[in-house]
Write a protein that holds these residues in place. Structure first.
Motif, mmCIF file in Angstrom:
data_model
loop_
_atom_site.group_PDB
_atom_site.id
_atom_site.type_symbol
_atom_site.label_atom_id
_atom_site.label_comp_id
_atom_site.label_asym_id
_atom_site.label_seq_id
_atom_site.Cartn_x
_atom_site.Cartn_y
_atom_site.Cartn_z
ATOM 1 N N VAL A 1 -103.130 -24.314 -5.258
ATOM 2 C CA VAL A 1 -103.083 -23.745 -3.909
ATOM 3 C C VAL A 1 -102.785 -22.258 -4.059
ATOM 4 N N HIS A 2 -103.572 -21.434 -3.363
ATOM 5 C CA HIS A 2 -103.343 -19.991 -3.485
ATOM 6 C C HIS A 2 -103.564 -19.282 -2.155
ATOM 7 N N PHE A 3 -102.914 -18.131 -2.015
ATOM 8 C CA PHE A 3 -103.229 -17.247 -0.911
ATOM 9 C C PHE A 3 -104.621 -16.681 -1.149
ATOM 10 N N VAL A 4 -105.382 -16.509 -0.093
ATOM 11 C CA VAL A 4 -106.744 -15.988 -0.228
ATOM 12 C C VAL A 4 -106.721 -14.469 -0.144
ATOM 13 N N THR A 5 -107.379 -13.845 -1.122
ATOM 14 C CA THR A 5 -107.588 -12.403 -1.108
ATOM 15 C C THR A 5 -109.090 -12.157 -1.198
ATOM 16 N N GLU A 6 -109.472 -10.901 -1.297
ATOM 17 C CA GLU A 6 -110.901 -10.577 -1.323
ATOM 18 C C GLU A 6 -111.580 -11.028 -2.615
ATOM 19 N N GLU A 7 -110.804 -11.327 -3.641
ATOM 20 C CA GLU A 7 -111.374 -11.824 -4.893
ATOM 21 C C GLU A 7 -111.563 -13.335 -4.788
ATOM 22 N N LEU A 8 -112.781 -13.820 -5.022
ATOM 23 C CA LEU A 8 -113.074 -15.250 -4.889
ATOM 24 C C LEU A 8 -112.177 -16.078 -5.809
ATOM 25 N N ASP A 9 -111.459 -17.041 -5.205
ATOM 26 C CA ASP A 9 -110.547 -17.922 -5.954
ATOM 27 C C ASP A 9 -109.552 -17.111 -6.793
ATOM 28 N N GLY A 10 -109.173 -15.928 -6.296
ATOM 29 C CA GLY A 10 -108.356 -15.036 -7.120
ATOM 30 C C GLY A 10 -107.029 -14.619 -6.526
ATOM 31 N N GLY A 11 -106.634 -15.165 -5.390
ATOM 32 C CA GLY A 11 -105.383 -14.730 -4.757
ATOM 33 C C GLY A 11 -104.154 -15.275 -5.455
ATOM 34 N N PRO A 12 -102.957 -14.732 -5.109
ATOM 35 C CA PRO A 12 -101.713 -15.178 -5.745
ATOM 36 C C PRO A 12 -101.509 -16.688 -5.633
ATOM 37 N N LEU A 13 -101.142 -17.297 -6.769
ATOM 38 C CA LEU A 13 -100.971 -18.752 -6.823
ATOM 39 C C LEU A 13 -99.643 -19.170 -6.213
ATOM 40 N N VAL A 14 -99.681 -20.284 -5.489
ATOM 41 C CA VAL A 14 -98.487 -20.837 -4.847
ATOM 42 C C VAL A 14 -97.963 -22.026 -5.642
ATOM 43 N N VAL A 15 -98.854 -23.007 -5.858
ATOM 44 C CA VAL A 15 -98.438 -24.219 -6.584
ATOM 45 C C VAL A 15 -99.654 -24.783 -7.306
ATOM 46 N N GLN A 16 -99.415 -25.297 -8.523
ATOM 47 C CA GLN A 16 -100.458 -25.957 -9.295
ATOM 48 C C GLN A 16 -99.951 -27.328 -9.744
ATOM 49 N N ALA A 17 -100.830 -28.323 -9.645
ATOM 50 C CA ALA A 17 -100.521 -29.650 -10.184
ATOM 51 C C ALA A 17 -101.347 -29.844 -11.449
ATOM 52 N N VAL A 18 -100.686 -30.228 -12.516
ATOM 53 C CA VAL A 18 -101.322 -30.370 -13.829
ATOM 54 C C VAL A 18 -101.449 -31.848 -14.170
ATOM 55 N N ILE A 19 -102.657 -32.255 -14.596
ATOM 56 C CA ILE A 19 -102.853 -33.636 -15.060
ATOM 57 C C ILE A 19 -103.443 -33.606 -16.464
ATOM 58 N N PRO A 20 -103.152 -34.623 -17.278
ATOM 59 C CA PRO A 20 -103.761 -34.672 -18.605
ATOM 60 C C PRO A 20 -105.231 -35.085 -18.507
ATOM 61 N N VAL A 21 -106.060 -34.525 -19.360
ATOM 62 C CA VAL A 21 -107.449 -34.976 -19.476
ATOM 63 C C VAL A 21 -107.465 -36.107 -20.493
ATOM 64 N N GLU A 22 -108.012 -37.247 -20.097
ATOM 65 C CA GLU A 22 -108.016 -38.417 -20.972
ATOM 66 C C GLU A 22 -109.359 -38.546 -21.691
ATOM 67 N N LEU A 23 -109.323 -39.258 -22.805
ATOM 68 C CA LEU A 23 -110.477 -39.368 -23.703
ATOM 69 C C LEU A 23 -111.741 -39.843 -22.985
ATOM 70 N N HIS A 24 -111.571 -40.801 -22.074
ATOM 71 C CA HIS A 24 -112.741 -41.425 -21.441
ATOM 72 C C HIS A 24 -113.131 -40.732 -20.137
ATOM 73 N N ASP A 25 -112.487 -39.627 -19.809
ATOM 74 C CA ASP A 25 -112.733 -39.005 -18.505
ATOM 75 C C ASP A 25 -114.178 -38.538 -18.332
ATOM 76 N N THR A 26 -114.672 -38.691 -17.112
ATOM 77 C CA THR A 26 -115.948 -38.128 -16.670
ATOM 78 C C THR A 26 -115.621 -37.122 -15.565
ATOM 79 N N PRO A 27 -116.577 -36.286 -15.167
ATOM 80 C CA PRO A 27 -116.301 -35.394 -14.036
ATOM 81 C C PRO A 27 -115.845 -36.167 -12.791
ATOM 82 N N GLN A 28 -116.404 -37.375 -12.606
ATOM 83 C CA GLN A 28 -116.049 -38.174 -11.424
ATOM 84 C C GLN A 28 -114.608 -38.690 -11.501
ATOM 85 N N SER A 29 -114.215 -39.185 -12.678
ATOM 86 C CA SER A 29 -112.849 -39.724 -12.799
ATOM 87 C C SER A 29 -111.821 -38.604 -12.712
#
Length: 216
Positions: free
Chosen positions: A140-168
């Motif tokens: 989640v970030h504040f929006v600035t004129e830079e696309l997807d580039g505003g100051p970050l508020v909070v990030q949730a991190v998940i592990p990437v698993e061996l069997h992951d697909t883009p859908q999962s």
């Protein structure tokens, strides 16, 4: 900050993040009041979610306007009629003009399905897998004129698993989006989250460049 924080949500699609926000305001003690949901697509399912919750809806078809600036000017007019303290982008598939972003400086939020600054733009889950990343997530970030580039508020991190697909990956990231977006909106509504020349601050403390990190 007033006891109630008026919020306007912009979306183009199914509105699952809108639903998470609506659900989070039903706790009874929420200072968040979703005043309206505005979409550039009349067929966006998110509009139905809003109507089901008794929230005002508006449709503004971007194809009816001569160019981005004209559309954004009309959009500002629609939004400001509801006098919001915060504008929330929830899958709004439009690149916003600099004038629009400046108008809502410090009170415009977006959520992005990657650990920014990685993978701005589209196809984030595919790109994370192709890069062999061990971690992925959403921001989640504040929006600035830079696309997807505003100051970050909070990030949730998940592990990437061996069997992951883009859908999962997308499915698990979505679940995290539905947790952190209402959290960030509530922080703002409670006056705990602010943006100034130094960056984003939570409870008076300047957030790190990565924002507030939540690991699972």
């Amino acid at each position: 900050m007033s006891a109630t924080c008026n919020v306007v949500v912009l979306l183009s699609g199914t509105g699952s993040n809108l639903q998470a926000l609506i659900d989070s305001t039903r706790t009874g003690d929420s200072p968040v009041r979703i005043r309206a949901v505005i979409s550039n697509r009349a067929d966006a399912y998110g509009l139905q979610r809003a109507r089901d919750a008794g929230i005002d809806t508006r449709v503004l078809d971007h194809k009816a306007f001569e160019g981005r600036e004209a559309f954004d000017a009309a959009l500002i007019e629609q939004i400001d009629a509801f006098n919001p303290q915060l504008v929330v982008l929830a899958g709004f598939m439009r690149i916003l003009s600099a004038g629009f972003v400046r108008h809502y400086q410090g009170r415009l939020f977006n959520i992005h399905p990657s650990l920014l600054p990685k993978y701005k733009g589209l196809h984030t889950h595919q790109r994370a897998l192709e890069a062999g990343d061990t971690e992925h997530g959403c921001s989640v970030h504040f929006v600035t004129e830079e696309l997807d580039g505003g100051p970050l508020v909070v990030q949730a991190v998940i592990p990437v698993e061996l069997h992951d697909t883009p859908q999962s990956l997308a499915q698990r990231v979505h679940a995290r989006e539905h947790q952190i977006y209402p959290m960030a909106v509530r922080w703002f509504a409670e006056g705990r989250l602010t943006l100034d020349d130094r960056g984003a601050s939570l409870d008076g403390q300047l957030l790190a460049a990565s924002g507030h990190l939540i690991r699972h």
